[in-house]
Design a protein around this motif. Structure first.
Motif: not given
Length: 358
Positions: A107-123, A164-172
């Motif tokens: 859910g957090t990554l969907s927010g980083y990429y400004n996505q709503s709905g659809g199928s997404h995968t975290l691996q 760029v969105p992954a920079q959020n995770t990098k900082r944390k």
């Protein structure tokens, strides 16, 4: 095991696991790897959460998302029950916790990429290697929707963000120095210790060697060229080095190769081909190096033995057999005639004085 109480146990990287499981680099190397995947809005019969663990290329345990239990898939892993009675219970809880964190992370990554709905995968994939030269390797990396997201560099204690969105995770993550130090210690020490234990548990299958069978065949091409095909099969472990040489030097021009694929008996097979001028055929050899071979082998194409001699021999044998059978037949016929004549003479001397009418 390869995971402490703080570390996820079994992880599956859906879709790219075959690539990542292509074998460890170097001779006599061994690896312990975990893969995990979570999929939002999965299709029919596709579970949302996958989790699996491998030693080398052998799956030894997986997580059942329905029962929330980690289950053994290789017989040798049951040896851990005696050494660590809480092994399965502890790691089942760890993976369940991982599943919950992955749901939040998706859910957090969907927010980083400004996505709503659809199928997404975290691996995620992480693990360690113990190479033949004694050196060690470790990796920890993530992907989102099939693309690189972020990876850990244990040497520099930093994370590499893929966009760029992954920079959020990098900082944390880089702000948590204690966890970073633990990740490094896990990959370099704890993971290696568990890998060595698993290799001991499964040494009958994991540490065995099967000698490769090497054969070179040929086929004619349409342009007065030909293809030499080096077929290598029945080998274990999976790591193998196959090259074509010309006059003893490695040759890479017009060389093609197949994937290293499993046989039903747990061994592997593959092939390498090279396009050559038939006039230079004898200059090419297939060079194979493998743990099952005491020394590298070089195999060239050889002209198959002619079947003409075999055919002639078979024909001569058949003719001789026919001759023998004919001799026996005619001998029996001759003996039969003699017996019949003797019988006629006996009848004529029976005292009747009368010849048998014919």
């Amino acid at each position: 095991m390869g995971l402490s109480r703080k570390e996820p146990f079994l992880l599956l990287l859906l879709g790219v696991s075959a690539l990542l499981l292509g074998g460890s680099a170097g001779s006599s190397s061994h690896s312990l790897r975990y893969f995990t995947t979570i999929v939002s809005d999965p299709g029919e019969k596709v579970p949302q959460f996958f989790s699996v663990g491998y030693v080398d290329d052998q799956e030894y345990a997986h997580y059942n998302a329905s029962t929330k239990r980690v289950l053994p898939t290789a017989p040798w892993i049951r040896k851990v029950d005696k050494d660590d009675p809480q092994y399965w219970e502890r790691n089942s809880q760890v993976v369940w916790n991982t599943e919950q964190s992955f749901r939040v992370g998706l859910g957090t990554l969907s927010g980083y990429y400004n996505q709503s709905g659809g199928s997404h995968t975290l691996q995620k994939m992480y693990g360690c290697e113990l190479r033949g030269d004694g050196s060690k390797g470790g990796y920890r990396q993530f992907a989102y929707d099939g693309r690189d997201y972020i990876s850990f560099d244990k040497e520099t204690l930093t994370y590499t963000a893929a966009d760029v969105p992954a920079q959020n995770t990098k900082r944390k993550w880089e702000a948590d120095l204690a966890t970073i130090q633990y990740r490094k210690a896990y990959l370099e020490e704890i993971c290696i210790e568990w890998l060595q234990r698993y290799l001991d548990y499964g040494k009958e299958s994991l540490l065995r060697t099967e000698v490769p069978e090497v054969k070179v065949t040929r086929k004619e091409d349409y342009d007065d060229m030909e293809t030499l095909i080096c077929r290598v099969g029945g080998f274990y472990p999976k790591e193998i080095d196959i090259t074509w040489t010309k006059d003893g030097e490695v040759w890479t021009q017009d060389v093609f190769h197949g994937l290293v694929s499993p046989n039903s008996d747990g061994t592997y097979y593959t092939w390498r081909s090279v396009t050559v001028d038939p006039k230079e055929r004898e200059r090419y050899k297939c060079h194979v190096e493998h743990d099952g071979l005491p020394n590298p082998v070089d195999v060239a194409w050889e002209e198959p033995d002619s079947n003409l001699g075999i055919i002639i021999g078979c024909v001569v044998g058949v003719l001789l057999l026919i001759g023998v059978m004919a001799g026996i037949y005619f001998k029996k016929r001759q003996d039969g005639y003699k017996a019949a004549a003797a019988s006629d003479q006996g009848s004529n001397s029976s005292g009747t004085g009368t010849a048998v009418p014919i």
